[in-house]
Design an enzyme around this catalytic site. Structure first.
Site, PDB file in Angstrom:
ATOM      1  N   ARG A 118      20.551  12.420  24.591  1.00  0.00           N
ATOM      2  CA  ARG A 118      20.275  13.035  25.843  1.00  0.00           C
ATOM      3  C   ARG A 118      19.875  14.706  25.546  1.00  0.00           C
ATOM      4  NH1 ARG A 118      26.017  15.041  28.707  1.00  0.00           N
ATOM      5  NH2 ARG A 118      25.370  15.777  31.028  1.00  0.00           N
TER       6      ARG A 118
ATOM      7  N   GLN B  55      10.733  23.110  22.246  1.00  0.00           N
ATOM      8  CA  GLN B  55      11.507  23.153  20.531  1.00  0.00           C
ATOM      9  C   GLN B  55      10.098  21.516  19.841  1.00  0.00           C
ATOM     10  OE1 GLN B  55      13.643  23.933  18.470  1.00  0.00           O
ATOM     11  NE2 GLN B  55      13.246  25.500  19.636  1.00  0.00           N
TER      12      GLN B  55
ATOM     13  N   GLY C 146      15.438  20.142  17.367  1.00  0.00           N
ATOM     14  CA  GLY C 146      14.195  20.837  16.225  1.00  0.00           C
ATOM     15  C   GLY C 146      13.488  21.272  15.587  1.00  0.00           C
ATOM     16  N   GLU C 147      14.010  19.506  14.264  1.00  0.00           N
ATOM     17  CA  GLU C 147      13.232  19.183  13.112  1.00  0.00           C
ATOM     18  C   GLU C 147      12.598  18.117  13.238  1.00  0.00           C
ATOM     19  OE1 GLU C 147      14.300  20.779  10.495  1.00  0.00           O
ATOM     20  OE2 GLU C 147      16.022  22.156   9.968  1.00  0.00           O
TER      21      GLU C 147
END
Length: 763
Positions: free
Chosen positions: A653, A663, A729-730
């Site tokens: 989600r 991002q 983010g990664e």
């Protein structure tokens, strides 16, 4: 000193979790009103600068400082001769430190660019000029300059990174079709827009530090251990951060120097690390080497993966860039073997850079899969779908959610993959060769505990309070949205306070663990605050709702009323006034009920001891992505441009799709830089980083980046987090570089296995 709080704005329709709300702090940043760590004004401020070593290994014999000490404005010169009164600190996991002094300005030189001397003066300009007058004499010794140094050796095998099942060597030998290749990535650097630095100020035995921090509580603990102080005596203030990407999660040697200088002088000291010093004051991504062998049936079913990887580390600490991190989980295979070695070299210890481990690992396996596809004369998309992993073969556990198949198929549809001509050099436009490539990626769900306060104020406003940080990923915003969803209060009535180690404890903003962690704590605290408010409204003698006969109330749009619409309807402020309450404050954390002692809470916020990995439970939990890249290669000049990218993600989600897409795109842009531009160049004579500036260390600019299309294919994953999200983010960077490398091969017929892909390699 006070922390500037972001002014809030927002459309209530976007205010719930899942809304596309713009970042709370965005207007402050673009107008220059956001105050960063090195911008706070101080009275009586002194400035420190560093001198770094010019050799890779050896010993400082002498430091001539007479002229520098006599220079205008100079207050202090610190050298390896000085005892700064510091002790060793524990690591990220809180391992008790060695009982010995810590010397951030060492006599023993371990790498070129190591801080050796500090000059403190009334102004930065005076300190810089005085530093030029210092002469350092060394006794130089032999060194290993890089992973390619002839004296580097094969390195040390990491037993904890050795993974295997089945009989991979035998299955590879028996496979009808096999490929084997070696892949290399260079040193890479964070190059955050905001350079590192800090201001340190002592007030008796209390220390306050203004420093960009991805983990205010953990960094405060480490500073406290350096200085021999209780944790509560150190405060980190970091409301705004200009990029970190993994580089601002722990205190570094320059910070220890500033703190020690401030204590000696009895006045605040600011140390701003120069751009070249940012390349050696902390570690970027280590250079890696991988050898990958794949065995398959003639119809493309993987029979074996044999992987051997290595990465640089420093001579004084073991830090692996785990080249086998993604290899075991991307594809179904019954026979697998992976090993990783670390090769000590004279460099600063490498660190975490966006997508650590998974990034170079995906580069190797995704390029190898493409090579296998061409060996089989098979569409690379078909090969990946044929070998889809129905569960985690490494842990044996089922996936919590895994929609990598949907990422591949929906991404391919959006990209137009079916129009691709399979043969290399078969797609062109005049002198321009066109290439299409795929790269898959993954990053684990890492869970950590966090703590939060919700305050409902007498004027009807709500405060969300946490020591977590926002370095541009949107923490201010998603926490307001989380509180808004639970409390039914518009986000323009919510104030979020972050970036201070004196505030409730938080996970590190790294490893994509912060959002799932801190939204869980805020959701829990907001739910408890709502229940307390409704309970008071129903039972308090002064409440207008007491005699309505209601057994529950609803909160919507900042107003409270009976669920059926019968009886009064009051604003939150009016209800608080009727109750005679100035505020309702609730604090909650996400630790288990049986782990709430002060010691356990301290351990949870200031160390990584309570962090849970992706398979600590009944499921294996990861984010997933599939990148589709189009490149244009000039046939005569060998120049490569990415002309189009479509990337599909399964990250569960999305708390705020607008911020998530940002991002993802940021990760993709960094991946384009990794594929085509970024390379740390090391002088083989002395181990110096040659291109230690943003003029020579190339990163993407707007002109290098096409329009990027990103797609979400995820579904809520409530095993991964309270609100159903997984890390975003990664994962965005993982798989981008191989997608581009594969596209370059498709365009040119040349397989470039060492990054970056430059025109001299193509020509």
């Amino acid at each position: 000193m006070t922390i500037m709080e972001p002014r809030k704005h927002g459309d209530a329709s976007d205010g719930m979790v899942g809304g596309r709300m713009s970042r709370f702090e965005g207007s402050l940043k673009i107008t220059g009103a956001a105050t960063y760590a090195l911008e706070y004004p101080f009275d009586n401020l002194a400035h420190a600068v560093l001198l770094q070593s010019t050799i890779a290994a050896g010993r400082v014999v002498s430091v001539e400082t007479t002229a520098a000490r006599a220079a205008p404005g100079v207050l202090m010169v610190l050298t390896p001769e000085d005892d700064l009164g510091l002790k060793m600190a524990g690591d990220w996991f809180g391992t008790p430190p060695e009982d010995k002094p810590y010397q951030p300005l060492p006599r023993e030189v371990q790498f070129n660019g190591q801080s050796i001397v500090a000059v403190v003066a009334e102004t930065r300009e005076q300190a810089v000029e005085a530093a030029k007058l210092i002469t350092i004499t060394y006794d130089e010794t032999a060194s290993v300059k890089s992973i390619d140094d002839p004296n580097a050796g094969e390195g040390k095998l990491m037993d904890n990174l050795t993974v295997g099942w089945g009989d991979a060597e035998a299955a590879l030998a028996a496979a009808p079709v096999s490929i084997e290749a070696e892949y290399a990535t260079p040193r890479e650097y964070h190059v955050a827009m905001e350079p590192h630095g800090l201001t340190a100020e002592w007030n008796g035995s209390e220390l306050t530090i203004w420093e960009p921090s991805q983990w205010s509580h953990g960094m405060a603990r480490m500073y406290a251990e350096w200085c021999g102080l209780p944790n509560e005596n150190v405060r980190i203030i970091s409301p705004f951060i200009g990029g970190g990407f993994g580089s601002k999660g722990q205190p570094l040697a320059y910070g220890a120097v500033a703190v020690a200088a401030a204590k000696r002088l009895g006045r605040p000291v600011r140390l701003a690390v120069t751009r070249p010093q940012n390349f050696t004051s902390y570690g970027g991504r280590a250079a890696t080497r991988q050898k990958i062998a794949l065995g398959a049936t003639r119809d493309g079913i993987l029979q074996a993966i044999v992987h051997r990887g290595a990465s640089e580390t420093s001579i004084y600490a073991d830090y692996p860039e785990q080249t086998g991190a993604a290899t075991p989980i991307l594809y179904k295979v019954e026979n697998f073997s992976s090993q990783h070695r670390i090769v000590p070299v004279n460099s600063v210890t490498p660190g975490a850079l966006r997508g650590p481990g998974k990034n170079p690992s995906a580069y190797g396996i995704e390029c190898a899969m493409e090579e296998l596809a061409y060996k089989l004369d098979m569409d690379p998309l078909e090969l990946r779908l044929k070998n889809y992993a129905d569960h985690d073969y490494q842990s044996g556990k089922p996936w919590s959610t895994r929609r990598l198949r949907e990422a591949l198929t929906e991404g391919a549809e959006a990209f137009g993959w079916s129009r691709r001509s399979h043969a290399p050099r078969s797609m062109r436009k005049g002198k321009q060769l066109i290439g299409w490539g795929i790269g898959c990626g993954t990053f684990p769900v890492i869970r950590a505990p966090s703590d939060a306060i919700i305050r409902i104020l007498g004027n009807g406003r709500v405060e969300v309070v946490s020591g977590s940080i926002d370095m541009g990923q949107g923490t201010y915003t998603i926490l307001a949205q989380t509180a808004s969803e639970v409390l039914g209060v518009p986000t323009d009535q919510i104030d979020v306070k972050l970036g201070d180690s004196r505030l409730p404890g938080s996970a590190i903003a790294g490893g994509s663990m912060l959002a799932g962690s801190i939204t869980g704590a805020v959701h829990k605290a907001a739910t408890a605050a709502r229940d307390e408010l409704i309970g008071l409204a129903l039972s308090d003698a002064n409440s207008p709702f007491r005699d309505t006969g209601s057994n529950t109330l609803s909160l919507t749009g900042g107003r409270i009323e009976a669920a059926r619409g019968e009886g009064p309807s009051l604003s939150l402020g009016d209800l608080m006034a009727a109750l005679g309450r100035d505020e309702i404050e609730v604090r909650r954390n996400t630790l288990p009920a049986g782990a709430q002692s002060a010691q356990e809470q301290q351990q949870a916020w200031t160390t990584m001891a309570k962090v849970q990995g992706p398979t600590m439970g009944d499921y294996s939990m990861h984010s997933w992505c599939a990148h589709f890249a189009e490149v244009v290669v000039d046939e005569d000049f060998g120049t490569v441009r990415v002309s189009r990218m479509v990337s599909a993600f399964d990250c569960g989600r999305l708390y705020n799709p607008k911020l998530v897409e940002s991002q993802w795109k940021g990760g993709i842009i960094m991946g384009i830089g990794q594929a085509l531009l970024e390379e740390g160049l090391i002088d083989p004579r002395n181990g110096r980083t040659v291109n230690n500036n943003v003029g020579d260390y190339l990163v993407p600019t707007n002109a290098d980046i096409p329009d990027l299309q990103v797609i979400s294919v995820g579904v809520p994953d409530y095993e991964a987090s309270v609100l159903g999200g997984k890390g975003v983010g990664e994962v965005g960077i993982v798989g981008v570089a191989p997608a581009i490398a594969n596209a370059v091969f498709h365009a040119t017929g040349k397989r470039i296995r060492d990054l970056p892909i430059t025109l001299e390699k193509l020509l």
